[in-house]
Design a protein around this motif. Sequence first.
Motif, PDB file in Angstrom:
ATOM      1  N   UNK A 104       0.798  -1.218   0.000  1.00 25.60           N
ATOM      2  CA  UNK A 104       0.000   0.000   0.000  1.00 25.60           C
ATOM      3  C   UNK A 104       0.830   1.267   0.000  1.00 25.60           C
ATOM      4  N   UNK A 105       0.167   2.354   0.356  1.00 23.31           N
ATOM      5  CA  UNK A 105       0.795   3.666   0.363  1.00 23.31           C
ATOM      6  C   UNK A 105       0.257   4.478   1.525  1.00 23.31           C
ATOM      7  N   UNK A 106       1.031   5.468   1.915  1.00 23.50           N
ATOM      8  CA  UNK A 106       0.586   6.409   2.928  1.00 23.50           C
ATOM      9  C   UNK A 106       1.131   7.782   2.582  1.00 23.50           C
ATOM     10  N   UNK A 107       0.588   8.801   3.215  1.00 19.62           N
ATOM     11  CA  UNK A 107       1.073  10.164   3.017  1.00 19.62           C
ATOM     12  C   UNK A 107       1.727  10.641   4.306  1.00 19.62           C
ATOM     13  N   UNK A 131       3.393   2.534 -10.251  1.00 18.43           N
ATOM     14  CA  UNK A 131       3.898   2.658  -8.885  1.00 18.43           C
ATOM     15  C   UNK A 131       5.373   2.296  -8.767  1.00 18.43           C
ATOM     16  N   UNK A 132       5.994   1.883  -9.866  1.00 18.53           N
ATOM     17  CA  UNK A 132       7.426   1.590  -9.852  1.00 18.53           C
ATOM     18  C   UNK A 132       8.281   2.796 -10.224  1.00 18.53           C
ATOM     19  N   UNK A 133       7.784   3.634 -11.150  1.00 16.84           N
ATOM     20  CA  UNK A 133       8.601   4.771 -11.577  1.00 16.84           C
ATOM     21  C   UNK A 133       7.856   6.105 -11.607  1.00 16.84           C
ATOM     22  N   UNK A 135      -7.112  12.270   3.316  1.00 20.07           N
ATOM     23  CA  UNK A 135      -5.714  12.347   3.736  1.00 20.07           C
ATOM     24  C   UNK A 135      -5.092  10.974   3.995  1.00 20.07           C
ATOM     25  N   UNK A 136      -4.048  10.672   3.210  1.00 21.48           N
ATOM     26  CA  UNK A 136      -3.311   9.424   3.371  1.00 21.48           C
ATOM     27  C   UNK A 136      -3.972   8.187   2.796  1.00 21.48           C
ATOM     28  N   UNK A 137      -5.099   8.339   2.106  1.00 23.80           N
ATOM     29  CA  UNK A 137      -5.830   7.209   1.524  1.00 23.80           C
ATOM     30  C   UNK A 137      -5.729   7.289  -0.002  1.00 23.80           C
ATOM     31  N   UNK A 138      -5.124   6.246  -0.597  1.00 19.86           N
ATOM     32  CA  UNK A 138      -4.852   6.256  -2.033  1.00 19.86           C
ATOM     33  C   UNK A 138      -5.573   5.130  -2.753  1.00 19.86           C
ATOM     34  N   UNK A 139      -5.900   5.387  -4.022  1.00 18.78           N
ATOM     35  CA  UNK A 139      -6.475   4.364  -4.887  1.00 18.78           C
ATOM     36  C   UNK A 139      -5.316   3.622  -5.543  1.00 18.78           C
ATOM     37  N   UNK A 140      -5.197   2.339  -5.234  1.00 19.53           N
ATOM     38  CA  UNK A 140      -4.155   1.492  -5.809  1.00 19.53           C
ATOM     39  C   UNK A 140      -4.824   0.312  -6.487  1.00 19.53           C
ATOM     40  N   UNK A 141      -4.434   0.052  -7.725  1.00 19.55           N
ATOM     41  CA  UNK A 141      -4.973  -1.101  -8.439  1.00 19.55           C
ATOM     42  C   UNK A 141      -3.850  -1.704  -9.255  1.00 19.55           C
ATOM     43  N   UNK A 142      -3.585  -2.983  -9.006  1.00 20.53           N
ATOM     44  CA  UNK A 142      -2.497  -3.683  -9.678  1.00 20.53           C
ATOM     45  C   UNK A 142      -1.207  -2.887  -9.468  1.00 20.53           C
ATOM     46  N   UNK A 151       3.194  17.363   1.146  1.00 19.21           N
ATOM     47  CA  UNK A 151       2.857  15.991   1.493  1.00 19.21           C
ATOM     48  C   UNK A 151       3.675  15.054   0.601  1.00 19.21           C
ATOM     49  N   UNK A 152       4.154  13.951   1.179  1.00 17.68           N
ATOM     50  CA  UNK A 152       4.950  12.968   0.460  1.00 17.68           C
ATOM     51  C   UNK A 152       4.222  11.629   0.472  1.00 17.68           C
ATOM     52  N   UNK A 153       4.125  10.985  -0.690  1.00 10.86           N
ATOM     53  CA  UNK A 153       3.558   9.638  -0.807  1.00 10.86           C
ATOM     54  C   UNK A 153       4.694   8.635  -0.644  1.00 10.86           C
ATOM     55  N   UNK A 154       4.495   7.658   0.229  1.00  7.04           N
ATOM     56  CA  UNK A 154       5.440   6.553   0.352  1.00  7.04           C
ATOM     57  C   UNK A 154       4.679   5.279   0.001  1.00  7.04           C
ATOM     58  N   UNK A 155       5.196   4.535  -0.981  1.00  9.86           N
ATOM     59  CA  UNK A 155       4.618   3.281  -1.448  1.00  9.86           C
ATOM     60  C   UNK A 155       5.557   2.159  -1.035  1.00  9.86           C
TER      61      UNK A 155
END
Length: 118
Positions: A20-23, A83-85, A62-69, A34-38
Amino acid sequence: MDTLSPATLLCRLDEVPDGGATAIEGVAAVGGESVIVVRRGDELRAWLNICPHAGRRLDYAPGMFLLKDELLICAVHGASFDRNDGACVAGPCRGEHLHALGVELRDGEVWLVLRDRP
């Protein structure tokens, strides 16, 4: 030649859900942004939480991201980022990239490491 600037502690690794990810809010080293960390295991990626399309945050709350595959999706206009680059692979800013940040894992902590250019 690049020189390392002082590192900034962002969070503990266990504060970022695996897969997942967080902010991280108000990071002074990047102008209070704000910084996204995956995270995937011990592998980390980080970007500014700013969509290149309209300059808005990517999270839907805040801090909630949509991630798919393998995609991180902007909640505002649906731009989809690898999400890799951080490359936008679909949506209104296709071909652009999220602003990547250097991160390191040190003793269970996630550190932001910026490079200064003389």
